[in-house]
Structure formats: C-alpha cells, structure tokens
Design a protein around this motif. Structure first.
Motif, mmCIF file in Angstrom:
data_model
loop_
_atom_site.group_PDB
_atom_site.id
_atom_site.type_symbol
_atom_site.label_atom_id
_atom_site.label_comp_id
_atom_site.label_asym_id
_atom_site.label_seq_id
_atom_site.Cartn_x
_atom_site.Cartn_y
_atom_site.Cartn_z
ATOM 1 N N LYS A 296 -14.571 12.581 8.117
ATOM 2 C CA LYS A 296 -13.288 12.091 7.622
ATOM 3 C C LYS A 296 -12.226 12.125 8.714
ATOM 4 O O LYS A 296 -11.425 11.196 8.848
ATOM 5 N N GLU B 171 -10.269 8.868 10.172
ATOM 6 C CA GLU B 171 -8.807 8.776 10.088
ATOM 7 C C GLU B 171 -8.178 8.692 11.469
ATOM 8 O O GLU B 171 -7.138 8.058 11.646
ATOM 9 N N ARG C 282 -3.316 16.056 8.113
ATOM 10 C CA ARG C 282 -3.082 15.123 7.000
ATOM 11 C C ARG C 282 -4.161 15.235 5.933
ATOM 12 O O ARG C 282 -3.865 15.264 4.734
ATOM 13 N N ILE C 283 -5.427 15.305 6.356
ATOM 14 C CA ILE C 283 -6.526 15.374 5.396
ATOM 15 C C ILE C 283 -6.500 16.702 4.643
ATOM 16 O O ILE C 283 -6.708 16.741 3.426
ATOM 17 N N TRP C 284 -6.259 17.797 5.350
ATOM 18 C CA TRP C 284 -6.205 19.096 4.683
ATOM 19 C C TRP C 284 -5.082 19.106 3.638
ATOM 20 O O TRP C 284 -5.275 19.542 2.500
ATOM 21 N N GLN C 285 -3.900 18.598 4.009
ATOM 22 C CA GLN C 285 -2.785 18.568 3.071
ATOM 23 C C GLN C 285 -3.095 17.677 1.869
ATOM 24 O O GLN C 285 -2.697 17.981 0.743
ATOM 25 N N ARG C 286 -3.798 16.603 2.095
ATOM 26 C CA ARG C 286 -4.070 15.629 1.039
ATOM 27 C C ARG C 286 -5.253 16.032 0.153
ATOM 28 O O ARG C 286 -5.196 15.949 -1.074
ATOM 29 N N ASP C 287 -6.349 16.495 0.772
ATOM 30 C CA ASP C 287 -7.607 16.699 0.050
ATOM 31 C C ASP C 287 -8.018 18.160 -0.098
ATOM 32 O O ASP C 287 -8.899 18.468 -0.907
#
Length: 213
Positions: free
Chosen positions: A50, A54, A36-41
């Motif tokens: 992070k 999360e 999720r973080i890679w896709q978002r940020d």
C-alpha cells in the motif's frame, strides 16, 4: 539479574540510509505515504505494498530501504528524532542572541512535540517499540537526547554556575519521560501546551544559578 530486551529481527531494521538528494526525496515520500495510510486505515491495515502504491514507486524500490512495515516504522521514528535534533540545533542551540531561559523554553517545546514541522506520532507506536528497537537502540536515543541538554548548557554563557550533570539528567528524564507518557495516554494539544509551560517553570527554577550555589 536483569534480562535485556531481545534483539529486533533483521526484518525490523531499515536496510540502508538515503545518501543522495533523489534517494532522500524518495524516502521522504515513503514516510509521508506511510503516515497518511496509518492515519486513514490504522496499523493493522498498513502494508508495504500500500505504501509503495501510494508513493508511486515499485515495491522492489521500497524493499531496498525497508524489508517490512516494522522496518519502515523503525526508520520513520529514527527520522523524526533526527529531524527534531536538527531543528533544536538550528533554532535553540546555535543562535547566539538567545538567553538561557529562552533556550530552555525552546528545547522543552521541541521535545514536547509542539515545534515539529513534519512529524507525527500515534499512541499505537508505544506498543510497537519492543518489536522495532532493542535496548541498545533505545540507549543510543537516550544518550543523544541527553546530549542535547548538555550542548544547550554549554551554549549559555549567561548561565553561571552551570547546573550539575545530575540536574541535567533529571530534567531530561522528566521532559522526555513526560512526552512519552503523554503520547501513551493521547493527551490533546492544549494539555500538552499547559504541561510544557509548567515544565518550563520547573526547569528554570532547577537551573537558576542562585539555586545551585
């Protein structure tokens, strides 16, 4: 004289594998947050802190498994390969009622990433490969994926004579190499679907018993 790839640093390797159900649940939650973080940020903004926040776990708990985000990436890629191999075994190799052509189609679709349940890959992962995996680990993955083709052929009593080892390895290189290149240039799903259909036809032609006599 060829030069081997430099070994990955200890900080790029997962420290341990989850054994108990609770640990497996925790690591899966870590992987889900990581995606999720890679896709978002993006990769550059991704940190282990992070991911821990999360996931809802302590940073120290995450560090028990992954000492860095590179180690987390290495663990995630390994996890995806293991999940894919498990699904191929369950859905393509184990069922006794499938014809050899159906097995080939199922294998290609799994290897092409069209049948995965919870995996995600980014083109950026290709540039990280030299950082998180040395040649020995890449060779192990290569042999495991080649072994899937070999087990598929062994599970096909309706395929006689069986294709030669050279044919099987050539098909393995064509499919897995194509998947990696498609990832690198970020082909969309419709083009992957079309490529997989064409590769299925080519593989069936190459394995057709009358063409191996």
């Amino acid at each position: 004289m060829t030069r081997s790839s430099p070994p990955a640093s200890a900080r790029t390797k997962p420290l341990k594998r989850p054994r108990q159900a609770r640990a497996r649940f925790t690591v899966q939650a870590i992987y889900d947050a990581y995606v999720r973080i890679w896709q978002r940020d993006g990769w550059d903004q991704l940190t282990t802190r992070k991911v821990a926040l999360e996931t809802g776990i302590a940073v120290g708990t995450l560090y028990e498994y992954f000492p860095s985000k590179e180690a987390l990436h290495s663990g995630y890629v390994r996890h995806c390969i293991e999940q894919m191999l498990r699904l191929i075994e369950e859905r393509v190799i184990a069922p006794a009622e499938l014809t050899w052509q159906q097995r080939v189609r199922g294998l290609i679709r799994h290897l092409a990433g069209l049948e995965s349940d919870r995996t995600w890959f980014s083109p950026d992962m290709m540039r990280l490969e030299p950082v998180v995996a040395d040649l020995r680990h890449q060779k192990r993955a290569y042999d495991e994926l080649l072994g899937v083709w070999q087990r598929l052929v062994a599970a096909c009593p309706d395929l006689s004579p069986t294709p030669s080892p050279e044919t099987i390895e050539a098909l393995h290189l064509a499919i897995w190499g194509g998947r990696r290149y498609a990832l690198q240039v970020n082909l969309d799903t419709s083009r992957i679907e079309s490529w997989a259909e064409q590769m299925e036809r080519l593989c069936v032609l190459a394995m057709e018993p009358t063409r191996n006599n």
